[in-house]
Write a protein that holds these residues in place. Structure first.
Motif, PDB file in Angstrom:
ATOM      1  N   ASP A 161       3.689   6.847   0.625  1.00 18.82           N
ATOM      2  CA  ASP A 161       4.094   7.641  -0.538  1.00 18.82           C
ATOM      3  C   ASP A 161       5.551   8.066  -0.459  1.00 18.82           C
ATOM      4  O   ASP A 161       6.118   8.538  -1.447  1.00 18.82           O
ATOM      5  CB  ASP A 161       3.220   8.898  -0.667  1.00 18.82           C
ATOM      6  CG  ASP A 161       1.819   8.566  -1.154  1.00 18.82           C
ATOM      7  OD1 ASP A 161       1.668   7.544  -1.841  1.00 18.82           O
ATOM      8  OD2 ASP A 161       0.883   9.336  -0.857  1.00 18.82           O
ATOM      9  N   TYR A 162       6.170   7.911   0.722  1.00 18.60           N
ATOM     10  CA  TYR A 162       7.531   8.401   0.927  1.00 18.60           C
ATOM     11  C   TYR A 162       8.538   7.280   1.131  1.00 18.60           C
ATOM     12  O   TYR A 162       9.698   7.530   1.407  1.00 18.60           O
ATOM     13  CB  TYR A 162       7.566   9.348   2.140  1.00 18.60           C
ATOM     14  CG  TYR A 162       6.735  10.584   1.934  1.00 18.60           C
ATOM     15  CD1 TYR A 162       7.319  11.756   1.474  1.00 18.60           C
ATOM     16  CD2 TYR A 162       5.372  10.563   2.162  1.00 18.60           C
ATOM     17  CE1 TYR A 162       6.552  12.885   1.263  1.00 18.60           C
ATOM     18  CE2 TYR A 162       4.590  11.690   1.950  1.00 18.60           C
ATOM     19  CZ  TYR A 162       5.193  12.842   1.493  1.00 18.60           C
ATOM     20  OH  TYR A 162       4.434  13.959   1.260  1.00 18.60           O
TER      21      TYR A 162
ATOM     22  N   SER B  55      -5.927  13.661  -1.113  1.00 22.06           N
ATOM     23  CA  SER B  55      -4.956  12.765  -1.729  1.00 22.06           C
ATOM     24  C   SER B  55      -4.188  13.547  -2.783  1.00 22.06           C
ATOM     25  O   SER B  55      -4.631  14.615  -3.220  1.00 22.06           O
ATOM     26  CB  SER B  55      -5.656  11.564  -2.374  1.00 22.06           C
ATOM     27  OG  SER B  55      -6.393  11.985  -3.513  1.00 22.06           O
TER      28      SER B  55
ATOM     29  N   GLY C  28       5.636  11.849  -8.693  1.00 21.62           N
ATOM     30  CA  GLY C  28       6.789  10.992  -8.475  1.00 21.62           C
ATOM     31  C   GLY C  28       8.058  11.656  -8.936  1.00 21.62           C
ATOM     32  O   GLY C  28       9.012  10.999  -9.372  1.00 21.62           O
TER      33      GLY C  28
ATOM     34  N   LYS D 113       2.367  17.367  -1.910  1.00 22.70           N
ATOM     35  CA  LYS D 113       1.328  16.527  -2.515  1.00 22.70           C
ATOM     36  C   LYS D 113       1.594  16.349  -4.009  1.00 22.70           C
ATOM     37  O   LYS D 113       1.378  15.268  -4.573  1.00 22.70           O
ATOM     38  CB  LYS D 113      -0.044  17.156  -2.310  1.00 22.70           C
ATOM     39  CG  LYS D 113      -0.694  16.862  -0.958  1.00 22.70           C
ATOM     40  CD  LYS D 113      -1.182  15.423  -0.890  1.00 22.70           C
ATOM     41  CE  LYS D 113      -2.009  15.163   0.352  1.00 22.70           C
ATOM     42  NZ  LYS D 113      -1.218  15.197   1.582  1.00 22.70           N
TER      43      LYS D 113
ATOM     44  N   CYS E 209       4.197  13.723  -4.574  1.00 23.00           N
ATOM     45  CA  CYS E 209       3.596  12.391  -4.500  1.00 23.00           C
ATOM     46  C   CYS E 209       2.849  12.076  -5.793  1.00 23.00           C
ATOM     47  O   CYS E 209       2.887  10.945  -6.284  1.00 23.00           O
ATOM     48  CB  CYS E 209       2.637  12.307  -3.315  1.00 23.00           C
ATOM     49  SG  CYS E 209       3.422  12.417  -1.699  1.00 23.00           S
TER      50      CYS E 209
END
Length: 435
Positions: free
Chosen positions: A370-371, A37, A159, A153, A156
């Motif tokens: 996340d996208y 993650s 942000g 990653k 994500c």
């Protein structure tokens, strides 16, 4: 999610298509980082420091140096980028300025040694070996899978956009003069060793790049040497310079950067226009004209400042009561420019939808949460990005967003045809998976 008016369309804005990637080499050794993650990746990157400790004690406050004696981590870092990679990369067609800069610090100034437009490897090595020049390679994640994997990653996690540059510096040489940047900096030492000096900021959390003279910055607050596997973090505005110590062939490190133009000030510049536009539509005092010849006045602006202060108080009151905040350019820039998801080379084609075709009785889930950003816009032509649905689809989209898995027939839409059309539209864009 921002709401603006009742006759709005729902727009699902997505980043660059996940299929748009250049296939590059498989990297060994296996990664000691945790890619389960975004949170796990960041914590493994700064290990043994915990994420909570990092943001409480270091982020935007002071440098963090993590020196490790871990052979597996050192080997992995070295595999991210090496001097020997340049020969093959030059064969792909590299250009000065766009892909590579060649420079050296001379008498406290940066001297650029770029030659023409296209980079030729023999000339690059000549400048490196004979002129002791630093090679700066821009955005290496375009060609190195593992850097892409790390950076997407981190995007994500933060942000915010994440960039990178690789610096390769020969022995007894320095590429850049003392300077500060407008980015949060993470240095990963890949090859050889690099001697660093950090100084007290003259502009804390700076908003731009600037070179500082030696007689202005004083003595270093930190001085150390990085070796492969080590990590260094420092906040934007931190003055720094680095050189390769004598007796080494060269040093290679990658600078991973984030949070450029991502401050509260930037956010205010982004959201206030939308708030002001909405307020002016609803309150007549914002639509009254300014005094005659106000724009020509130089000395007495007291009337203007008093009225503007009142307007700002009104905006503040409206801001505290609003449940929606419209970010325009910052959000769009992030969505347009962020990296697509990383995929292993398993032969999958992500330019076309795959798996089962969604039907009314299918159980489905959103991919790439996340996208995906959901927004509500008054003008259905306001954005050229993403999919658009009627506002009546909002509840169904929220169901898909909040559910791990959901049946198509459970979606809150009036007809079965609307339910099937919604999931089909998402599936066609590779955003929906049938379980």
């Amino acid at each position: 999610m921002a709401r603006n008016g009742t006759n709005a369309d729902v727009a699902m804005e997505e980043g660059p298509s996940p299929c748009k990637r250049v296939k590059v080499e498989t990297v060994d050794p296996a990664s000691p980082l945790n890619f389960d993650s975004p949170d796990a990746l960041f914590e493994s990157l700064i290990s043994p420091i915990k994420t909570e400790t990092f943001f409480k004690e270091y982020w935007e406050q002071k440098p963090l140096l993590i020196q490790r004696d871990d052979p597996s981590l050192a080997a992995y870092f070295q595999s991210l980028f090496q001097l020997t990679d340049l020969k093959n990369l030059c064969r792909l067609g590299m250009y000065y300025g766009r892909d590579i800069n060649v420079c050296r610090c001379v008498n406290g100034q940066k001297k650029v040694l770029n030659k023409g437009s296209k980079v030729h490897y023999l000339q690059l090595r000549k400048d490196f070996d004979q002129k002791r020049a630093t090679i700066q390679f821009h955005q290496p994640q375009r060609f190195k899978d593992e850097l892409w994997k790390i950076q997407e990653k981190l995007e994500c996690f933060f942000g915010s956009l994440v960039g990178s540059n690789v610096y390769i510096t020969p022995s007894e040489s320095q590429g850049l003069p003392p300077h500060y940047d407008d980015i949060e900096v993470f240095i990963l030492q890949l090859e050889g060793k690099k001697h660093w000096r950090l100084y007290q900021p003259t502009v804390p959390l700076a908003r731009d790049y600037n070179v500082e003279s030696e007689d202005r910055i004083g003595a270093p607050t930190h001085e150390f040497t990085l070796k492969p596997g080590d990590l260094l973090y420092f906040p934007r505005g931190t003055i720094h310079q680095a050189d390769t110590p004598p007796g080494l062939a060269h040093s290679t490190h990658v600078t991973i950067s984030t949070y450029q133009n991502n401050s509260w000030g930037d956010f205010l510049l982004d959201v206030i226009p939308g708030l002001l536009f909405d307020t002016a539509n609803k309150e007549v005092k914002f639509r009254t004209g300014i005094p005659r010849q106000l724009l020509m006045q130089v000395d007495d602006i007291s009337v203007a400042t008093k009225r503007l202060s009142g307007f700002l108080r009104t905006l503040a009151d409206r801001l505290e009561g609003t449940r929606d905040l419209r970010s325009s350019e910052m959000k769009k820039d992030f969505i347009r420019s962020r990296l697509p998801p990383y995929y292993l080379g398993d032969g999958s084609n992500f330019s076309t939808p795959g798996g089962k075709f969604p039907k009314l009785n299918s159980r489905v889930r959103l991919q790439f949460k996340d996208y995906i950003v959901m927004t509500v816009e008054a003008d259905k032509y306001a954005s050229a990005l993403g999919l658009r649905f009627p506002l009546s689809h909002m509840d169904a989209l929220k169901q898909l967003w909040s559910s791990e898995i959901i049946s198509v027939k459970e979606l809150k839409l009036n007809t079965d045809a609307e339910k099937e059309n919604l999931v089909l539209a998402l599936w066609t864009e590779c955003l929906m998976e049938v379980i």
